[in-house]
Design an enzyme around this catalytic site. Structure first.
Site, PDB file in Angstrom:
ATOM      1  N   GLY A 104       1.047  -1.794   0.169  1.00 16.65           N
ATOM      2  CA  GLY A 104       0.221  -0.140   0.071  1.00 16.65           C
ATOM      3  C   GLY A 104       0.742   1.182  -0.044  1.00 16.65           C
ATOM      4  O   GLY A 104       2.022   1.264  -0.078  1.00 16.65           O
ATOM      5  N   VAL A 111       4.141   0.985   2.306  1.00 19.69           N
ATOM      6  CA  VAL A 111       4.110  -0.482   2.966  1.00 19.69           C
ATOM      7  C   VAL A 111       4.613  -1.458   1.494  1.00 19.69           C
ATOM      8  O   VAL A 111       3.941  -1.566   1.169  1.00 19.69           O
ATOM      9  CB  VAL A 111       2.272  -0.794   3.722  1.00 19.69           C
ATOM     10  N   LYS A 126       7.122  -0.908   6.737  1.00 18.44           N
ATOM     11  CA  LYS A 126       6.493   0.003   6.719  1.00 18.44           C
ATOM     12  C   LYS A 126       7.652   1.066   7.132  1.00 18.44           C
ATOM     13  O   LYS A 126       8.257   1.618   7.197  1.00 18.44           O
ATOM     14  CB  LYS A 126       5.439   1.351   7.861  1.00 18.44           C
ATOM     15  N   ASP A 220      -4.943   8.590  15.208  1.00 22.25           N
ATOM     16  CA  ASP A 220      -6.214   9.028  13.788  1.00 22.25           C
ATOM     17  C   ASP A 220      -6.115   7.148  13.785  1.00 22.25           C
ATOM     18  O   ASP A 220      -6.674   6.953  13.138  1.00 22.25           O
ATOM     19  CB  ASP A 220      -3.889   8.427  13.084  1.00 22.25           C
TER      20      ASP A 220
END
Lengths: 943, 199
Positions: A104, A111, A126, A220
């Protein structure tokens, strides 16, 4: 006329400070005069510089190769940096792992999926984006947060295996979890069923609790950061604290937040300090979205979202998904409290509560709901029986599908229709529009001196945000942007997702639905004729927007609609004909052409905040703007201001209605909230914010514009800190009522209050100011004897313009507990006040009140008398002092005598005495004395 | 050939304050193309150049704390130049040691190609920096003026058309083209001056 060859002129031309005429003259001259041409070029820059510029600005081959700092190239970069590997199945190696694919990408970085050859397991790596890696601060934070997150070991928190903060690019290694994120699941499934919502919520809350215990705040929490592990259906929280590192650097020098803040807590949005309870708010947003398929504060733009989550209540869950039990709604609403102190105390509390609820839902008979939650059926409210008692109740004649739209006002007697489901009431009696407004004795009004008389209600399905009424009170336009339920021909209801702009117009005489604007699902709208659907498609290019402003032209033949996309659309209302959009100037076939619309704002510029026609109906004014292109200030100083500093241009525009040409484009505001024409149509008042010349000083208030030439006449500033939201002229054009908002940092509960200012339109001199709670909307009554103020969505007050004292007051809660009034409109012809609002259960309401008449007339007269009396006194005093003439005093007394003979007589007596003395002293002639005496006799007789 | 401006303390000092994100962004946005282009001109491939560019910034950020203007001889800019050069050398040597296939014979040539004397490189660095300054200034000025005025400047100054020709192309009178061009040049000169002083 300056000498065109002067150095000063050339310098001024270079700086751009010459007038347009001078520039044209200079341009002409330069074509003929080589000397001046050369002089100008020399002044601009030396030849060496010019040559350098030519060389250095031209692009060369290398320019194409250098990556621009965009997301996509960062991602590519992210892969390219990998070390080479012999294994052809891999993309490369990083830190000892074989990288097999890119999983991603996001603003923060990439990632990657990797394989650990030693432990023989898959991992997710990541990698921090290079532009963030540049910042030493971001790297430090990244490392610190990652290491802290690594300390949280919990089944519902994604573990961290390894943190590598140094090296070319920092990265974090996590276990690879097969499955999808909650965001992906919601995207494919819409909303989830209650059991799943509770389960995922409970697990996420448990994960949060573990992190909070370690002193970490996630910051988040959002569906994208909740992984749903395939197979065992375990929810796992990811991306702890890492959001912070990204935020620091992603806030560019313009301070625009990267990504959407849909799940941000209000204290985060304001830049205030936050604690673990901020995560609870975000969790509430996630629960809301899981249960309804829509996030609670979603908007077109980042800034609109931020404003919503700081200010607005979210759309009631029940209106989106009526099956949700009340106790669930309560939990979510508590999580979504703006004040952190009112939310739950801890994530573990929430987790336990949700666990208990889940157990109950799975076995309702065996397991009761956890204590403290009230169980009540998730049924729709029954129609409030209060309304049934009235003889003049009108049920809405909407045929078939209703979507919180516009409804026509029908005055007069109607048969009682008590079931709210029975909305197909086409047989509503047609009444004579001039039927007397029925008395109603059952409405609990305030005692006789209240002044306003309620006379009826209308119940649209959903909340009313904006309302407009025609002068004759016969048509009402209502709009809101809520997702809605619709009712088809068989009476079945459908819940539709997403935002839907809603507007409806009903013909008052026949009850026919004339036109209906919606954004989706034309299939469920049998009433919308083919023509109108085509119209809709022609109008609407974007899937969703909100109707933010409405205005009827004074003759009620036109309806103007302003949207959150910055468009203004005009529709013609012709009796007996379907409502059609106005044809554009090119004169295409009636009804089939492109609808006339004014595009005042490019899309990015935001919504139309206010629309109004000039009193003669020839002009249409709008204002609007957006907070989008402006810095979002997040430092402590600005925290009380909703975190926004407006520097973008607010727009105020005026069009000629017939031709559609733009007559005025007025720039002066940074954000404009309301516009109003003066009664004589010569002036335009706009309310909003502005930035002073030096760019540093911000102010807000009202600007008065001269419409003839577009010049700024006056600026009336207000001392409040947040903005000015409403302005209205008195009917005689002499006074301005202004409403501006003050936000107090310290108070949480009623943080906003409004200052109502009454000022003289000519001079800007302030007559009085009044503070009210919450936000305020205002208008003058048609006869100018009251200023009508709707404040805090709860109270409507009538205020005396002369003194600022409250004449009468009505409360929404008196009509119905929990009711909220969002907007009102005055029908200038009939003294009708229409108030639109919404009840606790999400159902909308329009209330009609009659404005008082008699007391106002009295006030006027009294004022006149007082003035005349004062004038007479003044002149008499002057006469006594020897400053004025007797005939002036006589005139003043005669004027007074016309309205108050008794008073006049007294004064005339005094004048007679004075005159006699003056005559004796030889100061006045006999004739003058005689006239005074005669007047006195006359007054005595009359009295 | 071109005057070599000295680096004023301001940006440097701000860079040492690691809280000053803006300074870093400014620094990076200005020097990124400089370093990249220099590396490419030294013969490195695109991918390698990008990688080394990252190394450059990392090195600067790591060592900036310790950079003492009083102790170091030469300017901040000189230091940046040396960092770049050292990076290139180290990298080339590192690649040289890689097994065959990763580096290749070209590396040796490149290494040998690096001039022992750093003088030409100084000029090269400065030239690239000056270029970056101009590009940045042009972005700024372009944002300030109308598109037509910018075009008027571009056509005449960069493309080299006459004012008349440019005027025909842009539907402007020649005199207006001249005014526009001069105005943009004047402003460019101002901004270039500012940027040079700051960095």
């Amino acid at each position: 006329m300056k000498d065109v060859c002067s150095i000063e002129l050339l310098k001024a031309a270079l700086a751009g400070t010459v007038s347009a005429d001078e520039e044209i003259a200079l341009a002409e001259h330069l074509e003929q005069c080589a000397t001046c041409s050369a002089a100008m070029e020399n002044l601009a820059a030396e030849p060496a510089f010019c040559e350098e510029a030519a060389n250095l600005l031209a692009a060369d081959a290398l320019d194409e190769a250098l990556p621009v700092r965009e997301d996509c190239s960062l991602v590519d970069f992210g892969v390219e940096f990998l070390e080479p590997t012999e294994d052809s199945g891999c993309l490369g190696r990083l830190g000892g792992y074989d990288i097999t694919e890119v999983i991603g990408r996001g603003g923060m970085g990439v990632v990657l999926k990797g394989f650990d050859p030693e432990l023989k397991r898959f991992v997710a790596i990541k990698v921090l984006a290079p532009h963030l890696a540049h910042s030493p601060l971001a790297r430090k934070r990244f490392a610190r947060e990652a290491q802290a997150a690594a300390a949280v070991v919990h089944p519902h928190v994604l573990a961290i295996h390894q943190v590598q903060p140094n090296g070319r690019l920092p990265f974090i290694v996590m276990p690879f979890v097969a499955g999808e994120s909650l965001a992906e699941r919601l995207a494919s499934q819409g909303h989830l069923e209650l059991k799943e919502v509770l389960r995922i919520g409970m697990q996420a809350a448990a994960g949060l609790a573990a992190a909070h215990e370690q002193g970490l705040v996630h910051r988040d929490v959002k569906p994208a950061n909740i992984l749903l592990e395939r197979g065992i259906e375990r929810a796992v929280l990811t991306d702890f604290g890492l959001a912070r590192a990204a935020d620091d650097v992603a806030m560019t020098r313009w301070g625009i937040i990267a990504g959407t803040p849909q799940y941000m807590s209000p204290e985060q949005a304001r830049g205030e300090s936050l604690d673990h309870r901020s995560d609870l708010f975000s969790l509430g947003c996630v629960l809301y979205e899981m249960a309804t398929g829509v996030s609670p504060f979603k908007s077109e733009t980042t800034i609109a979202t931020l404003r919503r989550l700081v200010d607005d209540r979210p759309r009631p869950l029940a209106s989106l998904n009526p099956e949700l039990p009340n106790w669930f709604v309560q939990i979510v609403e508590r999580l979504l409290e703006k004040d952190p102190a009112r939310r739950f105390g801890s994530a573990s509390e929430v987790s336990e509560l949700l666990a208990g609820c889940l157990a109950h839902v799975q076995q309702p008979a065996a397991v009761p709901l956890p204590g403290g939650l009230v169980q009540s059926p998730a049924t729709r409210r029954r129609l409030n029986t209060r309304f049934l008692k009235k003889g003049s109740l009108v049920m809405f004649a909407t045929l078939g599908v209703i979507a919180a739209g516009m409804f026509a006002l029908q005055l007069g007697n109607q048969p009682d229709k008590s079931r709210e489901g029975d909305v197909r009431n086409r047989d509503a009696q047609k009444t004579d529009a001039d039927a007397p407004i029925a008395d109603d004795a059952t409405k609990p009004t305030k005692p006789a001196n209240a002044g306003l008389r309620w006379f009826q209600n209308i119940l649209p399905k959903f909340g009313v945000n904006t309302i407009a009424v025609t002068a004759d009170g016969k048509k009402i336009a209502i709009a809101n942007g809520n997702p809605t339920m619709s009712i088809d021909d068989d009476g079945r209801t459908h819940v539709e997702d997403g935002w839907q702009p809603q507007a409806q117009l009903l013909d008052a005489a026949t009850g026919d639905l004339r036109v209906w604007f919606r954004s989706k699902n034309p299939a469920t709208a049998p009433l919308v004729t083919g023509e109108e659907s085509a119209v809709w498609k022609a109008i609407d290019r974007s899937p969703s927007f909100e109707i933010t402003a409405l205005a009827f032209s004074p003759d009620a033949s036109l309806l103007a609609i302003g949207t959150s996309m910055g468009q203004v659309k005009l529709f013609a209302i012709r009796p007996g004909k379907p409502v059609q959009p106005l044809d554009d100037a090119a004169g295409k076939q009636a009804g089939k052409g492109t609808p006339k619309q004014f595009q005042p704002l490019p899309r990015a510029m935001g919504s139309v905040t206010s629309l109004t026609f000039s009193p003669d109906g020839s002009l249409l004014a709008m204002c609007g703007g957006s907070f989008d292109d402006v810095p979002l200030v997040v430092d402590e100083e600005e925290a009380g201001r909703l975190g926004s500093r407006v520097t973008g241009p607010g727009r105020v525009k005026v069009w000629d209605v017939k031709t559609g040409t733009l007559k005025q484009d007025l720039v002066g505001h940074s954000y404009a909230q309301a516009v109003a024409f003066s009664p004589n149509g010569a002036l335009l008042a706009s309310a909003g914010n502005w930035v002073n010349g030096d760019g540093g000083n911000r102010g807000n208030g009202v600007i008065l514009w001269n419409l003839k030439d577009g010049f700024l006449l006056a600026k009336i500033g207000t001392p409040t800190n947040a903005g000015t939201y409403a302005v209205a002229f008195s009917p005689d054009g002499k006074l301005l009522a202004i409403s501006s908002v003050q936000i107090d940092k310290d108070k949480r509960e009623d943080a906003a209050s409004s200052l109502i200012t009454l000022a003289r339109a000519g001079s800007g001199i302030v007559e009085w100011q009044l503070k009210v709670a919450g936000g305020a909307k205002l208008a003058f009554s048609p006869d100018g004897t009251s200023v009508i103020v709707l404040s805090h969505q709860r109270t409507i007050r009538l205020i005396d313009p002369a003194t600022g004292t409250t004449q009468s007051e009505i409360e929404a809660a008196d009509s119905q507990p929990g009711r909220r009034w969002d907007d009102f409109a005055i029908s200038s012809g009939r003294r009708v006040l229409a108030v639109g609002g919404v009840d606790n259960d999400g159902k909308g309401v329009v209330e009609f009140w009659e404005l008082p008449n008699h007391p106002a007339a009295e006030v006027k007269e009294l004022k006149a008398i007082t003035l005349l009396r004062e004038r007479a006194d003044l002149v008499l005093a002057d006469v006594k002092a020897g400053n004025a003439k007797v005939d002036e005093a006589l005139r003043a007394c005669k004027d007074l005598a016309e309205v108050d003979p008794a008073d006049a007589t007294k004064r005339l007596k005094l004048l007679v005495e004075l005159s006699e003395t003056m005559f004796k002293a030889g100061l006045i002639k006999k004739a003058d004395l005689l006239s005074v005496q005669a007047a006195y006799e006359l007054a005595k007789e009359r009295n | 050939m071109y005057p070599s401006p000295t680096t004023r303390a301001s940006l440097l000092l701000r860079l040492r304050d690691s809280q000053d994100h803006e300074a870093w962004m400014e620094f990076v946005s200005l020097y990124e193309p400089v370093v990249y282009r220099l590396l490419r001109k030294h013969g490195l491939q695109d991918a390698d150049s990008r990688e080394l560019m990252q190394e450059f910034f990392l090195t600067v950020s790591r060592h900036i704390d310790r950079w003492d203007p009083a102790r170091e001889r030469g300017s901040f800019r000189g230091w940046l130049r040396r960092v770049t050069r050292n990076l290139v050398i180290n990298w080339l040597k590192h690649r040289q040691r890689q097994p065959v296939g990763a580096g290749g014979p070209e590396i040796q040539e490149l290494l040998e190609g690096l001039p022992a004397n750093a003088e030409p490189e100084t000029a090269e660095f400065d030239r690239e920096l000056r270029r970056a300054v101009f590009q940045k200034a042009s972005e700024i000025v372009r944002g300030e003026v109308s598109p037509r005025m910018w075009q008027a400047f571009w056509e005449t100054s960069v493309v080299g058309s006459s004012a008349n020709a440019a005027g025909l192309k842009l539907a402007m009178r020649a005199g207006a083209v001249r005014v526009g061009k001069c105005r943009v040049l004047a402003r460019l000169r101002e901004i270039v001056g500012e940027l040079e002083n700051k960095s």
